[in-house]
Design a protein around this motif. Structure first.
Motif, short mmCIF file in Angstrom:
data_model
loop_
_atom_site.label_atom_id
_atom_site.label_comp_id
_atom_site.label_asym_id
_atom_site.label_seq_id
_atom_site.Cartn_x
_atom_site.Cartn_y
_atom_site.Cartn_z
N SER A 16 0.50 -7.56 9.79
CA SER A 16 -0.64 -7.01 9.05
C SER A 16 -1.31 -8.08 8.20
N ARG A 17 -2.60 -7.86 7.93
CA ARG A 17 -3.35 -8.79 7.08
C ARG A 17 -2.80 -8.82 5.66
N LEU A 18 -2.32 -7.67 5.20
CA LEU A 18 -1.84 -7.56 3.83
C LEU A 18 -0.59 -8.40 3.58
N CYS A 19 0.26 -8.50 4.57
CA CYS A 19 1.54 -9.21 4.39
C CYS A 19 1.58 -10.57 5.08
N GLY A 35 9.54 4.43 -2.88
CA GLY A 35 8.15 4.85 -2.83
C GLY A 35 7.23 3.96 -2.03
N MET A 36 7.72 2.83 -1.57
CA MET A 36 6.88 1.92 -0.80
C MET A 36 6.66 2.41 0.62
N VAL A 37 7.68 3.01 1.22
CA VAL A 37 7.57 3.56 2.57
C VAL A 37 7.89 5.04 2.48
N ARG A 38 6.94 5.85 2.91
CA ARG A 38 7.13 7.29 2.81
C ARG A 38 6.64 7.96 4.08
N PRO A 39 7.48 8.77 4.70
CA PRO A 39 7.03 9.49 5.89
C PRO A 39 6.19 10.71 5.51
N PHE A 40 5.25 11.07 6.37
CA PHE A 40 4.43 12.25 6.19
C PHE A 40 4.51 13.08 7.46
N HIS A 41 4.55 14.38 7.31
CA HIS A 41 4.60 15.29 8.45
C HIS A 41 3.18 15.61 8.92
N TYR A 57 -3.04 1.95 1.19
CA TYR A 57 -2.10 2.51 2.15
C TYR A 57 -2.13 1.72 3.46
N MET A 58 -0.99 1.73 4.17
CA MET A 58 -0.91 1.09 5.46
C MET A 58 -0.20 2.02 6.44
N LEU A 59 -0.80 2.19 7.60
CA LEU A 59 -0.18 2.98 8.65
C LEU A 59 0.90 2.13 9.31
N PRO A 84 -0.66 0.47 14.19
CA PRO A 84 0.24 0.09 13.09
C PRO A 84 -0.28 -1.15 12.36
N GLY A 85 -0.19 -1.11 11.05
CA GLY A 85 -0.66 -2.22 10.22
C GLY A 85 -2.07 -2.00 9.68
N THR A 86 -2.74 -0.94 10.12
CA THR A 86 -4.09 -0.64 9.65
C THR A 86 -4.05 -0.16 8.20
N LEU A 87 -4.92 -0.73 7.38
CA LEU A 87 -5.02 -0.33 5.97
C LEU A 87 -6.01 0.83 5.83
N PHE A 88 -5.78 1.68 4.84
CA PHE A 88 -6.75 2.71 4.51
C PHE A 88 -6.69 3.02 3.02
N GLY A 89 -7.80 3.49 2.49
CA GLY A 89 -7.91 3.78 1.05
C GLY A 89 -8.22 2.56 0.21
N GLU A 90 -8.24 1.40 0.82
CA GLU A 90 -8.41 0.15 0.06
C GLU A 90 -9.81 0.00 -0.52
N VAL A 91 -10.82 0.48 0.18
CA VAL A 91 -12.19 0.32 -0.30
C VAL A 91 -12.37 1.00 -1.66
N TYR A 92 -11.80 2.17 -1.81
CA TYR A 92 -11.93 2.92 -3.07
C TYR A 92 -11.24 2.19 -4.23
N VAL A 93 -10.13 1.54 -3.94
CA VAL A 93 -9.41 0.80 -4.98
C VAL A 93 -10.20 -0.44 -5.37
N PHE A 94 -10.61 -1.22 -4.39
CA PHE A 94 -11.29 -2.48 -4.67
C PHE A 94 -12.68 -2.29 -5.27
N MET A 95 -13.33 -1.17 -4.94
CA MET A 95 -14.65 -0.89 -5.52
C MET A 95 -14.54 -0.11 -6.83
N LYS A 96 -13.30 0.12 -7.25
CA LYS A 96 -13.02 0.82 -8.51
C LYS A 96 -13.71 2.18 -8.58
N LYS A 97 -13.63 2.92 -7.49
CA LYS A 97 -14.19 4.27 -7.44
C LYS A 97 -13.34 5.21 -8.29
N ASP A 98 -13.97 6.22 -8.87
CA ASP A 98 -13.27 7.19 -9.72
C ASP A 98 -12.40 8.15 -8.92
N HIS A 99 -12.85 8.47 -7.69
CA HIS A 99 -12.10 9.43 -6.87
C HIS A 99 -12.48 9.25 -5.39
#
Length: 107
Positions: A16-19, A35-41, A57-59, A84-99
């Motif tokens: 991944s680009r992140l690591c 909390g770093m790796v968490r499965p989701f149903h 987040y990273m898939l 696998p390795g695809t990031l998501f949610g990062e744009v909101y963090v880096f752009m400092k979005k409220d929600h």
């Protein structure tokens, strides 16, 4: 987490680009942190609309959809992530979005 599983996830993270640039031992330490790796149903929401962005987040495996519901209740599918390795949610963090103005769901 069993050793074989750690090794599989470590391989995904190393690509991944992140690591990129992290040593194998550094990646293994990340995997061991609570909390770093968490499965989701399937159908479980990972990110909800109006949540405050606090993480990237990273898939690691499986599939997620990124979608938004209309006022009439219809789902607008924005994209589906499967690599696998695809990031998501990062744009909101880096752009400092409220929600978030969309949600991410395990598919």
């Amino acid at each position: 987490m069993e050793e074989k599983r750690k090794e599989e996830l470590c391989n995904v993270l190393r690509k991944s680009r992140l690591c990129r640039g992290l040593e194998k031992e550094e990646i293994r330490k990340l995997l061991e942190q609570e909390g770093m790796v968490r499965p989701f149903h399937k159908g479980e929401r990972i990110i909800r609309e109006m949540d405050r962005p606090t993480a990237v987040y990273m898939l690691l495996e499986g599939c997620v959809i990124i979608a938004k519901d209309t006022l009439s209740g219809k789902r607008i599918l924005m994209t589906q992530l499967e690599i696998p390795g695809t990031l998501f949610g990062e744009v909101y963090v880096f752009m400092k979005k409220d929600h978030y103005d969309m949600y991410v769901e395990a598919a």
